[in-house]
Scaffold this motif. Sequence first.
Motif, short mmCIF file in Angstrom:
data_model
loop_
_atom_site.label_atom_id
_atom_site.label_comp_id
_atom_site.label_asym_id
_atom_site.label_seq_id
_atom_site.Cartn_x
_atom_site.Cartn_y
_atom_site.Cartn_z
N VAL A 27 101.19 21.19 94.22
CA VAL A 27 101.18 20.05 93.11
C VAL A 27 100.88 21.18 92.19
O VAL A 27 100.91 20.80 91.09
N TRP A 28 100.30 22.77 92.87
CA TRP A 28 99.80 23.80 91.20
C TRP A 28 100.82 24.10 90.79
O TRP A 28 101.15 24.04 89.38
N SER A 29 101.69 24.08 91.66
CA SER A 29 102.95 25.06 91.09
C SER A 29 103.63 23.89 90.39
O SER A 29 104.54 24.05 89.01
N ARG A 30 103.84 22.68 90.26
CA ARG A 30 104.49 22.04 89.47
C ARG A 30 103.77 21.28 89.22
O ARG A 30 104.52 20.84 87.57
N THR A 31 102.74 21.28 88.43
CA THR A 31 101.53 21.35 87.53
C THR A 31 101.80 22.20 86.48
O THR A 31 102.45 22.03 85.11
N LEU A 32 101.91 22.99 86.40
CA LEU A 32 102.28 24.46 85.40
C LEU A 32 103.21 23.85 85.23
O LEU A 32 103.95 24.21 84.38
N TYR A 33 104.73 23.54 85.67
CA TYR A 33 106.66 23.96 85.20
C TYR A 33 105.89 22.82 84.58
O TYR A 33 106.60 22.23 84.01
N GLY A 34 104.49 20.95 85.20
CA GLY A 34 104.94 20.39 84.19
C GLY A 34 104.64 20.58 82.60
O GLY A 34 104.95 19.83 81.92
N THR A 35 103.57 21.40 82.46
CA THR A 35 103.32 21.91 80.91
C THR A 35 104.55 22.22 79.74
O THR A 35 105.21 21.92 78.68
N PHE A 37 95.71 18.05 83.65
CA PHE A 37 96.02 18.03 82.88
C PHE A 37 96.45 18.28 81.75
O PHE A 37 97.18 18.05 79.84
N LEU A 38 97.48 16.37 81.37
CA LEU A 38 98.09 16.14 79.72
C LEU A 38 96.87 15.50 79.68
O LEU A 38 96.66 15.69 78.31
N SER A 39 95.27 15.29 80.08
CA SER A 39 94.41 14.87 78.94
C SER A 39 93.69 16.40 78.09
O SER A 39 93.41 15.56 77.15
N ILE A 40 94.20 17.10 78.77
CA ILE A 40 93.87 18.28 77.94
C ILE A 40 94.72 18.83 77.20
O ILE A 40 94.05 18.96 75.59
N THR A 41 95.20 18.41 77.31
CA THR A 41 96.46 19.11 76.28
C THR A 41 96.42 17.83 75.42
O THR A 41 96.59 18.47 74.25
N VAL A 42 96.68 16.95 75.75
CA VAL A 42 96.82 15.90 74.74
C VAL A 42 95.12 15.81 73.42
O VAL A 42 95.71 15.88 72.24
N LEU A 43 94.26 16.45 74.25
CA LEU A 43 93.42 16.24 73.62
C LEU A 43 93.46 17.51 72.50
O LEU A 43 92.90 17.47 71.62
N SER A 44 93.36 18.60 73.01
CA SER A 44 93.92 19.37 72.52
C SER A 44 94.52 19.33 70.91
O SER A 44 94.01 19.90 70.12
N VAL A 45 95.84 18.71 71.20
CA VAL A 45 96.61 19.01 70.35
C VAL A 45 96.11 17.66 69.37
O VAL A 45 95.52 17.75 67.73
N ASN A 46 94.97 16.45 69.81
CA ASN A 46 93.93 15.81 69.04
C ASN A 46 93.59 16.54 68.18
O ASN A 46 92.99 16.06 66.50
N LEU A 47 92.48 17.58 68.66
CA LEU A 47 92.15 18.27 67.78
C LEU A 47 92.51 18.87 66.82
O LEU A 47 91.74 19.08 65.88
N LEU A 48 93.47 19.91 67.14
CA LEU A 48 94.75 20.85 66.22
C LEU A 48 94.68 19.60 64.95
O LEU A 48 94.20 19.95 63.99
N GLY A 49 94.68 18.80 65.17
CA GLY A 49 95.08 16.95 63.98
C GLY A 49 94.45 17.05 63.91
O GLY A 49 94.12 17.50 62.02
N ASP A 50 93.16 16.37 63.73
CA ASP A 50 91.78 15.93 63.22
C ASP A 50 91.25 17.57 62.21
O ASP A 50 90.85 17.61 61.42
N GLY A 51 91.60 18.29 63.20
CA GLY A 51 90.73 19.94 62.25
C GLY A 51 91.58 20.39 60.91
O GLY A 51 91.55 20.24 60.09
N MET A 52 92.61 19.51 61.29
CA MET A 52 93.54 20.27 60.17
C MET A 52 93.88 19.47 59.20
O MET A 52 93.53 19.60 57.72
N ARG A 53 93.24 18.27 59.57
CA ARG A 53 93.52 16.75 58.68
C ARG A 53 91.97 17.16 57.40
O ARG A 53 91.99 17.67 56.17
N ASP A 54 91.02 17.72 58.66
CA ASP A 54 89.88 17.88 57.59
C ASP A 54 90.03 19.02 57.11
O ASP A 54 89.26 19.23 55.78
N ALA A 55 90.69 19.25 57.26
CA ALA A 55 91.10 21.40 56.69
C ALA A 55 91.65 20.79 54.96
O ALA A 55 91.24 21.29 53.54
N LEU A 56 92.93 19.69 55.27
CA LEU A 56 93.94 19.64 54.14
C LEU A 56 93.57 18.69 53.15
O LEU A 56 93.69 18.81 52.16
#
Lengths: 338, 332, 292
Positions: free
Chosen positions: C81-89, C265-284
């Motif tokens: 599952v570890w290897s499969r999850t990494l590839y899933g990224t 993994f999915l949650s963390i990825t989505v969260l980080s993308v959303n954080l980035l988006g929120d940050g960019m919105r605040d900055a722009l």
Amino acid sequence: MTAPLLEIDDLRLHFYTRDGVVRAVDGVTYHVKAGETLAVVGESGCGKSVTAQSVLRLVPSPPGRYVSGQIRFQGRNLLDLDMAEMRKLRGAEISMIFQEPMTSLNPVLTVGRQIGETLVLHQGMDQKAAEARAVEMLKLVGIPEPERRVREYPHQLSGGMRQRVMIAMALACNPKLLIADEPTTALDVTIQAQILDLMRELKSRVGAAIILITHDLGVVAEMAERVVVMYAGRKVEEASVDDLFARPRHPYTLGLMGSIPHLGSSLVHNAPPRLAEIQGVVPSLREEIPGCAFAPRCGFATERCGRERPEIEELAPGHFAACFEAERVAAQFAEAAS
Amino acid sequence: MNAQAPIEAGPLLEVKDLKKHYPVRKGVLQRVVGQVYAVDGISFTVGHGETLGLVGESGCGKSTAGKSIMKLIEPTSGEINVAGKRIDNLSRGEMQSVRRQVQFVFQDPYSSLNPRMSAGDIVAEPLRNFGVAVRSEVRDRVAEIFAKVGLRREQMDRFPHEFSGGQRQRIGIARALALHPHLIICDEPVSALDVSVQAQVINLLMDLQQEFRLSYLFIAHDLAVVEHISHRVAVMYLGKIVEIADKRDLFGRAQHPYTEALLSAVPVPNPRAKSQRMILKGDVPSPIRPPSGCRFHTRCPYAVERCKAEEPKIREIAPGHHVACHLRGPDA
Amino acid sequence: MTATALEPTVAAKPAEGRVRRVLRRHPKIVIGGTILLLIALVAIFAPYLATVDPQKVSPARRMRWPQELYWFGTDMMGRDVWSRTLYGTRVSLVVGIGAAALATVGGLALGLITGFIRWADAILMRIMDGLMSIPAVLLAIALMAITQASIQNVIIAIAIAELPRVTRLVRGVVLSLREQPFVEAATAAGTGLAMTMIRHILPNTVAPLLVQGTYVCASAMITEAILSFIGAGTPPIIPSWGNIMSEARSIFQVGWYIVVFPSVFLSITVLSVNLLGDGMRDALDPRLARRM
């Protein structure tokens, strides 16, 4: 002599932003006597509005912070009050009217409710009595058909009407002090004339003291008894309205007077005289200004002005100015006038 | 006319019976239920090197009139001639040649400059559009114009937000000046500025007029400013010109009751001149349903029966002095 | 707050300035960006980080709990599952970024057209309204149903489902920009329509598009997982997070860890993308608001 109604004493209000400290109000002192109209004049960013907002403690903190000074209203320092005590004062003892009547009225409440709200809050009136008083107030500020208008929403009123409603709201609890922040700037001249006329008339009837914040010297001359001129967060001149216009003693005041065209000038002059410009731009309030804030733009400035900050001094009874060269300024004005 | 405005053959700008009506739509089907009579048949001329002031309160149609002349707003009807050439029937493409002669200065020095373009690029835009200057020359040309409006060459690479309001308005004026137009329509160019900066911009506009023999259509609500800068002045009320005259006639011998009221409403910066004032009752009526007859009759202190029924024509009551009022003039 | 603000911000050299200052002011960009960067590195170096070939079936080691070598345990076919999850990224990032790019470019084009051409606006926006009335996931499922399962098609299906939102955004920006005096000023200066679009409209759509792009990216990642989970997305042979979860659906009670790891993994990825988006919105955004 009785103590003035409101005394602002060496008020310093600085904004601590990420880009540095903005010295929006940098040692301002003035007072208002009961029943008096004081005009505070200056250009945008001179601190005239922020000083007045400080009286009602409307400046958000942070970033704003009172570095020093007192604001005494009937002897009490307002800066020491907690928010609950402040709320009791706002609207009841001290009220405010703003420049933009549309944005300072709540669009989803009827006019009557908005006027009534302060009455319910401060005087414990019930809804019905408050509404009756609202109708009365609308009548007082000269709104036709007040019984109908009281049920209308702000967007159904014209700009002039809205400003009348604002005034009605401000006066509903018979405040002792009314702060009017550019009350007619957003209005057309003919409507401005109506509102100024109304304010004058109400003042004689209600007897509240008024702090009138404006950039328009015409409005000052028409409304005020005393005038405070502000520049870059400091008070530069204070005088009775007659003295100020007859004998300005600060070069900034002089510059302001010279830079506005006068109505009817074409009847006096053959070709329009060149307007006296004030060179340059307003200084940034982020940097500490060691000397006189106006020195870089001032024709009278000497080397001393850049180095040393001029204290405000009483040069004639009731006439204060913060300028080392005040005598030369007065002399030049007298010469130009004759 | 005025000594400063030498007379050439024919006026530079001639506007005849200009109208701009906006349809008012309502309901799901967006049916047209009425018209906003923003500008309703105005005529005037601007001579070479002359400034015509156009004054009135907000909503009187003065800005719409200015924009219609440049076809930034498509006029509903009327005839517009620039230097004797009719332009109201030109297409967007054909208007290009006119735009070299007629330029515009906007009210708001903040929103009228693209925040993402440098000051130099903003002023260079018209030069590039018309290929007036070779690529390598553009910078020098812009620097030249910058100097004319009191900006420094090194400020060319800065962005609008780095300038103060007055400097931004100078950029706006520089852009209008770039093509060496004959006429500049100034739409409230100083009303967004602080008093001390206003004087700088007014002086600049007057200096430029001297130097380039420019004509201005100066649209403003501040009567003292208009009096200062104009040679002749037209007063608008609810889409109509009610009075037009040489400025001395207008400010000295105003004939129309509305002009009279406007002049008396201006607060005078002299505490000793407490004049008795003519305060108009009520508000400006809606331009959707303008009053019958004379549009001013609802607020006019002198109105008689005739004013409600019959619309007054604008007539010349003294040389160069035109008024639209039943009560004024030789036969009144 | 005031105490920190008083510190040497003023003394900071302008050269060191801009980028670092923006980052310091917007920690969301830093946090989101860093996590996302790590995830991207994981995706790139998946072959080196994986302990076992993710496709390798070993019936002997079925359903092992997390242990050495099999950090995340094994599934019912004995795959790691570890290897499969990494590839899933890899799948998740490719689909997210691909769909976001496609939807952004398409939405920009359609938004400009609808913002400038009256008649096209009437037609296109009704189509967009129609698309918007169907939930994005359902629309993607429907589109997948009529095509073959492949990563490419997943990207296209998700992009189409996201298109109306981007188009609406761009159209809104264009319509409000058209009313800006500086656009009117360009006309007065003799600038033609095409040039006005390129010089004055387009650069001002970049900031909101960038922000919207990150949201599309995040939502595309989730949609991809949903599609795979219900078997209408990425082909089952490719180890995507949705596929891993889907396969473990029936044995959830015993092998819940198989579902948990990819979903974390999915949650963390989505969260980080959303954080980035929120940050960019605040900055722009505040800058946009102040300067326009």
